[in-house]
Motif scaffolding. Structure first.
Motif, PDB file in Angstrom:
ATOM      1  N   VAL A 210       0.020   5.242   6.818  1.00  0.00           N
ATOM      2  CA  VAL A 210      -0.599   6.398   6.100  1.00  0.00           C
ATOM      3  C   VAL A 210      -1.832   6.522   5.984  1.00  0.00           C
ATOM      4  N   GLU A 211      -2.602   7.835   6.375  1.00  0.00           N
ATOM      5  CA  GLU A 211      -4.164   8.189   6.330  1.00  0.00           C
ATOM      6  C   GLU A 211      -4.684   8.045   4.933  1.00  0.00           C
TER       7      GLU A 211
ATOM      8  N   GLN B 229     -16.196   8.079   8.382  1.00  0.00           N
ATOM      9  CA  GLN B 229     -15.064   7.708   9.105  1.00  0.00           C
ATOM     10  C   GLN B 229     -13.875   7.858   8.307  1.00  0.00           C
ATOM     11  N   SER B 230     -12.714   7.676   9.073  1.00  0.00           N
ATOM     12  CA  SER B 230     -11.448   7.817   8.270  1.00  0.00           C
ATOM     13  C   SER B 230     -10.685   6.275   8.229  1.00  0.00           C
ATOM     14  N   ALA B 231      -9.788   6.587   7.377  1.00  0.00           N
ATOM     15  CA  ALA B 231      -8.948   4.987   6.974  1.00  0.00           C
ATOM     16  C   ALA B 231      -7.555   5.325   6.997  1.00  0.00           C
ATOM     17  N   ARG B 232      -6.783   4.272   7.716  1.00  0.00           N
ATOM     18  CA  ARG B 232      -5.399   4.535   7.330  1.00  0.00           C
ATOM     19  C   ARG B 232      -5.016   3.124   7.277  1.00  0.00           C
ATOM     20  N   ALA B 233      -3.658   3.014   6.420  1.00  0.00           N
ATOM     21  CA  ALA B 233      -3.069   1.749   6.274  1.00  0.00           C
ATOM     22  C   ALA B 233      -2.427   1.042   7.584  1.00  0.00           C
ATOM     23  N   LEU B 234      -2.540  -0.168   8.095  1.00  0.00           N
ATOM     24  CA  LEU B 234      -2.019  -0.742   9.296  1.00  0.00           C
ATOM     25  C   LEU B 234      -0.809  -1.350   8.681  1.00  0.00           C
ATOM     26  N   THR B 235      -0.838  -1.846   7.402  1.00  0.00           N
ATOM     27  CA  THR B 235       0.513  -2.264   6.752  1.00  0.00           C
ATOM     28  C   THR B 235       0.531  -1.842   5.517  1.00  0.00           C
ATOM     29  N   ALA B 236       1.782  -2.028   4.820  1.00  0.00           N
ATOM     30  CA  ALA B 236       1.933  -1.700   3.469  1.00  0.00           C
ATOM     31  C   ALA B 236       0.735  -2.007   2.686  1.00  0.00           C
ATOM     32  N   ALA B 237       0.205  -1.336   1.967  1.00  0.00           N
ATOM     33  CA  ALA B 237      -1.268  -1.593   1.198  1.00  0.00           C
ATOM     34  C   ALA B 237      -1.225  -1.082  -0.276  1.00  0.00           C
ATOM     35  N   ARG B 238      -1.928  -2.137  -1.068  1.00  0.00           N
ATOM     36  CA  ARG B 238      -2.111  -1.408  -2.537  1.00  0.00           C
ATOM     37  C   ARG B 238      -3.450  -1.542  -2.727  1.00  0.00           C
TER      38      ARG B 238
END
Length: 233
Positions: free
Chosen positions: A40-41, A95-104
């Protein structure tokens, strides 16, 4: 946010330097603790910095694109925050960010962070230290990219990741090879060739599994340097 979550968030490292507990309460009052699935972004380049994001659990990729190209700028884990400079200066994300794994992720309102920075000397010191460390990390990464070949960058990354996981000489890649290639500044096909070129240096790669049979041999190729890699190797 639930009361038990709020108590947990008070103990995370981001708030450790705050002198006045009321400043922590003020930052948490409008904060959100969100769970995100992998891929998810989370933020996009150019968006206003409405929140500071603090990773509680999981792994997040920082990336950016231009025209038809995209690259990984960094990978962050628990305890890391993004993007602090944009929040402090009230500027758009670079910059952008997205979850590589499930994240809290703890999302702290940017205005609350700025108010705490202005009001609490301890918190301001912690923020300054964080930004200073980020600057030093950027210089190290710039030197890594400009002064080493792709094969040398890969060798040093493998040694550093092995050290971070107990120097067992065996680990699984924490993310897919496409992300690793971008993180190291090379195309995926170049990464594949680089892994093959490490066979004479006692490195065996099968899928995500990496085995370093003789770290001393790999270290001769990598030639780790404290002013590029820090003191981890």
């Amino acid at each position: 946010m639930r009361s038990q979550d709020r108590e947990e968030m008070r103990r995370i490292g981001f708030f450790r330097g705050v002198d006045d507990p009321e400043q922590v309460d003020a930052m948490l009052r409008g904060a959100f603790l969100q769970r995100f699935p992998a891929h998810v972004e989370l933020i996009q380049t150019g968006e206003p910095a409405d929140f500071l994001h603090v990773i509680v659990d999981g792994t997040v990729e920082m990336f950016s694109g231009h025209r038809d190209r995209e690259t990984t700028l960094g990978v962050s884990g628990p305890g890391d925050s993004f993007i602090l400079a944009a929040v402090l200066f009230d500027r758009p994300y670079l910059q952008s960010a997205r979850a590589l794994t499930a994240a809290r992720i703890l999302m702290v309102p940017a205005e609350a962070v700025r108010q705490a920075f202005a009001a609490d000397a301890g918190f301001a010191r912690s923020v300054a230290e964080s930004l200073a460390l980020a600057y030093r990390g950027l210089i190290m990464e710039l030197k890594n990219q400009k002064l080493r070949s792709g094969l040398e960058r890969l060798a040093n990354w493998l040694l550093a990741h092995d050290a971070a996981n107990g120097s067992k000489g065996r680990f699984d890649l924490p993310f897919d090879k496409k992300v690793l290639a971008a993180r190291l500044g090379m195309a995926p096909e170049v990464l594949s060739r680089s892994f093959a070129a490490l066979v004479p240096y006692e490195v065996v790669v099968q899928g995500p599994s990496v085995v370093i049979r003789d770290p001393a041999v790999l270290r001769k190729l990598a030639q780790p340097c404290t002013t590029i890699d820090g003191a981890t190797l």
